[in-house]
Scaffold this active site. Structure first.
Site, PDB file in Angstrom:
ATOM      1  N   HIS A 366       0.754  -1.218   0.126  1.00 42.26           N
ATOM      2  CA  HIS A 366      -0.005   0.013   0.060  1.00 42.26           C
ATOM      3  C   HIS A 366       0.715   1.162  -0.148  1.00 42.26           C
ATOM      4  CE1 HIS A 366      -3.909  -1.604   0.481  1.00 42.26           C
ATOM      5  NE2 HIS A 366      -3.572  -2.549   1.153  1.00 42.26           N
ATOM      6  N   LYS A 558      -8.602  14.287   3.765  1.00 43.92           N
ATOM      7  CA  LYS A 558      -7.824  12.958   3.907  1.00 43.92           C
ATOM      8  C   LYS A 558      -7.023  13.114   4.800  1.00 43.92           C
ATOM      9  CE  LYS A 558      -6.257  13.938  -0.477  1.00 43.92           C
ATOM     10  NZ  LYS A 558      -6.433  12.734  -1.244  1.00 43.92           N
ATOM     11  N   ARG A 559      -6.482  12.219   5.656  1.00 43.49           N
ATOM     12  CA  ARG A 559      -5.705  12.332   6.788  1.00 43.49           C
ATOM     13  C   ARG A 559      -4.462  13.115   6.417  1.00 43.49           C
ATOM     14  NH1 ARG A 559      -5.834   6.866   9.682  1.00 43.49           N
ATOM     15  NH2 ARG A 559      -4.681   7.851  11.245  1.00 43.49           N
ATOM     16  N   LYS A 564       0.807  14.233   1.357  1.00 43.06           N
ATOM     17  CA  LYS A 564      -0.441  14.648   0.802  1.00 43.06           C
ATOM     18  C   LYS A 564      -0.209  15.998   0.308  1.00 43.06           C
ATOM     19  CE  LYS A 564      -2.852  10.697   2.647  1.00 43.06           C
ATOM     20  NZ  LYS A 564      -3.897   9.834   1.611  1.00 43.06           N
ATOM     21  N   THR A 653      -8.200   6.410  -2.500  1.00 43.92           N
ATOM     22  CA  THR A 653      -9.574   6.293  -2.851  1.00 43.92           C
ATOM     23  C   THR A 653     -10.655   7.510  -2.922  1.00 43.92           C
ATOM     24  OG1 THR A 653      -9.900   5.615  -0.646  1.00 43.92           O
ATOM     25  CG2 THR A 653      -9.453   3.811  -2.222  1.00 43.92           C
ATOM     26  N   LYS A 657     -14.179   8.857  -4.821  1.00 45.11           N
ATOM     27  CA  LYS A 657     -15.436   9.094  -4.099  1.00 45.11           C
ATOM     28  C   LYS A 657     -15.988  10.552  -4.812  1.00 45.11           C
ATOM     29  CE  LYS A 657     -13.882   6.829  -0.249  1.00 45.11           C
ATOM     30  NZ  LYS A 657     -13.184   7.007   1.167  1.00 45.11           N
TER      31      LYS A 657
HETATM   32  C1  LIG Z   1     -12.045   7.338   1.502  1.00 51.27           C
HETATM   33  C2  LIG Z   1     -11.422   7.841   2.986  1.00 51.27           C
HETATM   34  C3  LIG Z   1     -10.020   7.920   3.255  1.00 51.27           C
HETATM   35  C4  LIG Z   1      -8.839   7.670   1.871  1.00 51.27           C
HETATM   36  O1  LIG Z   1      -8.901   8.928   1.367  1.00 51.27           O
HETATM   37  P1  LIG Z   1      -7.724   9.732   0.292  1.00 51.27           P
HETATM   38  O2  LIG Z   1      -8.057  10.796   0.015  1.00 51.27           O
HETATM   39  O3  LIG Z   1      -7.700   8.507  -0.444  1.00 51.27           O
HETATM   40  O4  LIG Z   1      -6.663   9.460   1.218  1.00 51.27           O
HETATM   41  C5  LIG Z   1      -9.655   8.194   4.266  1.00 51.27           C
HETATM   42  N1  LIG Z   1     -10.572   8.269   5.228  1.00 51.27           N
HETATM   43  C6  LIG Z   1     -11.978   8.188   5.193  1.00 51.27           C
HETATM   44  C7  LIG Z   1     -12.790   8.444   6.215  1.00 51.27           C
HETATM   45  C8  LIG Z   1     -12.613   8.015   4.021  1.00 51.27           C
HETATM   46  O5  LIG Z   1     -13.718   7.675   3.711  1.00 51.27           O
END
Ligand SMILES: *Cc1c(COP(=O)(O)O)cnc(C)c1O
Length: 818
Positions: A366, A558-559, A564, A653, A657
């Site tokens: 990952h 995102k975290r 990032k 991911t 979304k």
């Molecule tokens: C989808 C999702 C992530 C992953 O998000 P990235 O932008 O790909 O880092 C992290 N936390 C939550 C709560 C999510 O729904």
């Protein structure tokens, strides 16, 4: 004028058309009342919203039970190959709504839902990792998710004066109506002890035992009557725990010590992309693996496979009936543990055991960030898992023997490929263990899979190229469209292409025929506007901030992690100082992340209170980012920020979304962004910045942040503001660590992409003024989303790694409860 439909009603429309016979509403109400009375022991005068929620959850759960039992019987009868998905990061999502969508029950739960409406929005949340389980059930795979039942999930984040504070997430306090404890399947897990070598085999003795108590959660497929199982283990001290030291004082102490053993499943380590070598974490990793493998082998031996006892007990057929997928290296101990079982307990030869192990296991990588790779100190192992250390040494000895035969005299290669790192403190490289012990190794987006072959795992790729694969990540369209954005799901289904796309997302490409259709453009823009209004109301209620719903919602959720590049976003905000809004979250104990949050909130303080700017720019940090928040904010977003340094984000991911929910992407050529551009057309994304090759070239040349600082006046101005205390009046040094990092040791090269990012944002702003052209681009993006369904991802895992065939066929439905 007719009243606009509520989200509830929109989802209902979709679910109604999916139904053969309409559910019996009266029965549901009766059952709801029955549960309120008999299960919750309440009447309507004293029932709380939580009681209503539980009554509804139990009512809906009743509809799962028959399907769940029937599915498991079906698997027993058919005895298909099983896949086991091992992860340390499963935790519960919002099961109620998901179950209602997948079982098409939402319409019938009307009255009950009305009663619990507000409660539904605040209760039961969870993390990621459930997309794959949803897809495995929807594709009819005999699949099991295995993980740990953490008593405390990811912490709740509170922002106090711009600083992050963490609060424990006590999610089990009121019970969990979805899980079923299975004490009859409790398993012992051993730790510590020592190894004895006897002529008839090896014995691991004098161990300490912790029991693993399984809790099962149903995982329903989308309207196919299949209900799979997610089994999470909870640690329990055995009754006789330490009681051999029995005396009056010792007894009390022994009972108190039980807590220590049970600490194993107490809390989820929140580190994202960061390895912290704590013994408790290693215990968690072995705990889930040891309990799960016992379960897998018990189920294999109890299966109907083969007509005779002999065939059934023959573990050489294990890889024909069982696939084990390791989600990252966290469950890597499955490899030496399976070897231990086969060699020590089942008395197979090493070679036979190794062949079985490699053909059964597969590993998903990952990340390529070095700080995220697991490397466990040998000393820890020697103490906690002495037999496994011996097994790993033997795996390594044979592995290096093979490499030596292939590359005689290439000692540097041996050093690079060893499972044991010798420099400084001796460590086990868990990724190397996974590659050697698996028949398939995959990255999670094409670019990432290419990078691992070219860089971190290059040596391994050279000796075993056939092992390396790509499986681009995906998201479930049930949660990330039907559930979270029913308005858009409805426009797509009702207006144009029917609702089969919910099962087969590639059908979204049919929208391309309507890209110039004024009615579709209008409807899509309207849904977005409604979602934005709703979110603006939520923001005002929850955070007391007013935002202009006609402004662009420019969102980065995102975290927080340096790679990032939330900081690049910050620099842009300061540079422009005009429209927009942003949102984010952090892992605790991570100094830089906390400083970044403080900077964002500090920028917000200045920008949001500037009367000249007014409502043209608002900066909002939304605390406690989690799935329920993502489900709200993503459907309301116009612009999705996916701005990591090229080569650092494995897939992402979140990016998918947003795309599915009608936001446009501003992003670098990183992770799955590359494939999103391929699917929607690069002209329909806002791509900027360095490509991977540019980043490499810059590394060669040497990245000098000061060069950009001195050359770009606007950048210099922004940095001078931050370091001069413009955003921290009275405390000019507050952000000195961030400034120093950006100027002198920024691994992620924020300044190098600054200029191009600002220019690209100008293009975004210009297009946003033209709603029609913007919305057409949105339609191109939605139409290009087909590839990013986790159904596609899982079908590829099934065919190309697990040797299983997915199917959209339904199984027979049982009679629902009376
Ligand atoms: C989808 C999702 C992530 C992953 O998000 P990235 O932008 O790909 O880092 C992290 N936390 C939550 C709560 C999510 O729904």
């Amino acid at each position: 004028m007719s009243k606009p439909l509520t989200d509830q009603e929109k989802r209902k429309q979709i679910s109604v058309r999916g139904l053969a016979g309409v559910e019996n509403v009266a029965d549901l109400k009766t059952n709801f009342n029955r549960h309120l009375h008999f299960t919750l022991v309440k009447d309507r005068n004293v029932a709380t919203k939580r009681d209503y929620y539980f009554a509804l959850a139990h009512t809906v759960r009743d509809h799962l039970v028959g399907r769940w039992i029937r599915t498991q019987q079906h698997y027993y009868e058919k005895d298909p190959k099983r896949v086991y998905y091992l992860s340390l990061e499963f935790y519960m999502g919002r099961t109620l709504q998901n179950t209602m969508v997948n079982l098409a029950l939402e319409n019938a739960c009307d009255e009950a839902i009305y009663q619990v409406k507000t409660y539904l929005q605040i209760f039961q949340d969870g993390g990621t990792g459930t997309c794959f389980l949803d897809s495995m059930a929807t594709l009819g795979l005999a699949a099991y998710g295995y993980g740990i039942r953490y008593e405390f999930g990811i912490f709740n984040q509170k922002i106090v004066n711009g600083w992050q504070a963490e609060e424990a997430d006590d999610w089990l306090r009121y019970g969990n109506p979805w899980e079923k404890a299975r004490p009859e399947y409790m398993r012992p897990v051993h730790f510590y002890g020592r190894v004895e070598h006897h002529p008839d085999g090896v014995k691991w003795v004098d161990t300490q035992v912790v029991l693993a108590l399984p809790y099962d959660t149903p995982v329903p497929g989308y309207r196919n009557n299949i209900v799979n199982t997610m089994r999470l283990w909870s640690a329990k001290a055995p009754c006789e725990f330490h009681l051999k030291d029995f005396n009056v004082g010792g007894y009390i102490q022994a009972v108190l010590d039980k807590n220590l053993a049970e600490n194993i499943s107490r809390v989820l380590y929140p580190n994202d992309n960061f390895f912290e070598g704590k013994e408790l974490r290693l215990k968690q990793e072995y705990f889930v693996v040891a309990a799960t493998l016992q379960d897998i082998i018990r189920r294999f031996k109890a299966s109907k496979f083969g007509s005779t006892e002999v065939v059934r007990m023959d573990l050489t057929t294990l890889p024909d009936k069982v696939a084990i997928q390791l989600n990252d290296t966290h469950p890597a101990m499955a490899i030496p543990e399976l070897m231990r079982i086969l060699v020590d307990d089942e008395k197979l030869s090493w070679d036979t055991a190794w062949d079985i192990t490699v053909r059964t296991c597969a590993y998903t990588n990952h990340t390529v960030l070095p700080e995220a790779l697991e490397r466990w100190p040998i000393d820890l192992f020697q103490n906690l898992l002495p037999r496994h250390l011996e097994i790993i040494y033997e795996i390594n000895r044979r592995h290096l023997e093979r490499i030596t035969a292939l590359y005689p005299g290439d000692y540097d290669r041996l050093r690079r490929m060893s499972l044991i790192e010798e420099c400084g403190q001796k460590k086990i490289n868990m990724a190397h263990l996974c590659i050697v012990g698996s028949h398939a190794v995959n990255g999670v987006a094409q670019i990432h899979s290419d990078i691992i072959k070219d860089t971190v795992f290059k040596d391994f790729y050279e000796v075993d190229p056939q092992k390396f694969q790509n499986k681009t990540n995906g998201i479930t369209p049930r949660r990330w469209l039907v559930m979270c954005n029913p308005g858009l799901a409805e426009v797509i289904a009702e207006v144009k292409i029917g609702e089969d796309y919910i099962r087969d997302l590639s059908q979204l490409k049919n929208l391309l025929k309507f890209v110039d259709d004024d009615a579709l453009i209008r409807d899509i823009a309207k849904v977005k506007q409604e979602n934005k209004l709703k979110f603006a109301v939520h923001l005002e209620e929850q955070y007391k901030v007013k935002i202009n719903p006609n402004s662009m919602f420019d969102v980065q959720v995102k975290r927080i992690h340096e790679y990032k590049r939330q900081l690049l976003n910050c620099l842009h905000i300061i540079t422009l100082y005009n429209r927009k809004s942003i949102i984010i979250q952090a892992a605790p104990g991570y100094h830089t992340a906390k400083m970044i949050i403080k900077l964002i909130t500090a920028i917000g303080e200045v920008v949001n209170n500037d009367s000249v700017v007014g409502d043209r720019l608002k900066v909002i940090y939304l605390e406690n980012y989690r799935v329920t928040l993502a489900e709200k904010v993503i459907p309301a977003s116009d612009l999705s920020e996916q701005i990591s340094t090229a080569g650092t984000e494995a897939s992402g991911t979140g990016n998918m979304k947003f795309m599915l929910n009608g936001a446009l992407t501003i992003g670098t050529m990183d992770g799955a962004n590359v494939e999103m551009a391929e699917e929607a057309g690069e002209e329909n994304l806002f791509i900027f910045g360095m490509r991977v090759k540019d980043v490499e070239a810059l590394d060669q040349k040497g990245y000098d942040a000061m060069e950009y600082y001195n050359r770009i006046p606007e950048l210099k101005q922004v940095m001078d503001q931050i370091s001069g205390g413009f955003f921290s009046p009275g405390e000019p040094d507050l952000f000195k660590d961030i400034v120093k990092m950006l100027m002198h040791h920024d691994r992620f090269k924020v300044f190098a992409d600054y200029e191009d990012y600002i220019k690209c944002q100008e293009k975004v702003s210009a297009l946003y003024k033209n709603t029609k052209e913007w919305t057409k681009m949105v339609i191109h993006n939605i139409a290009g989303c087909g590839k990013f369904s986790s159904d596609r991802t899982i079908a590829q895992y099934a065919r190309e790694i697990w040797g299983m065939e997915p199917s959209l066929e339904k199984i027979a439905a049982p009679d629902d409860p009376r």
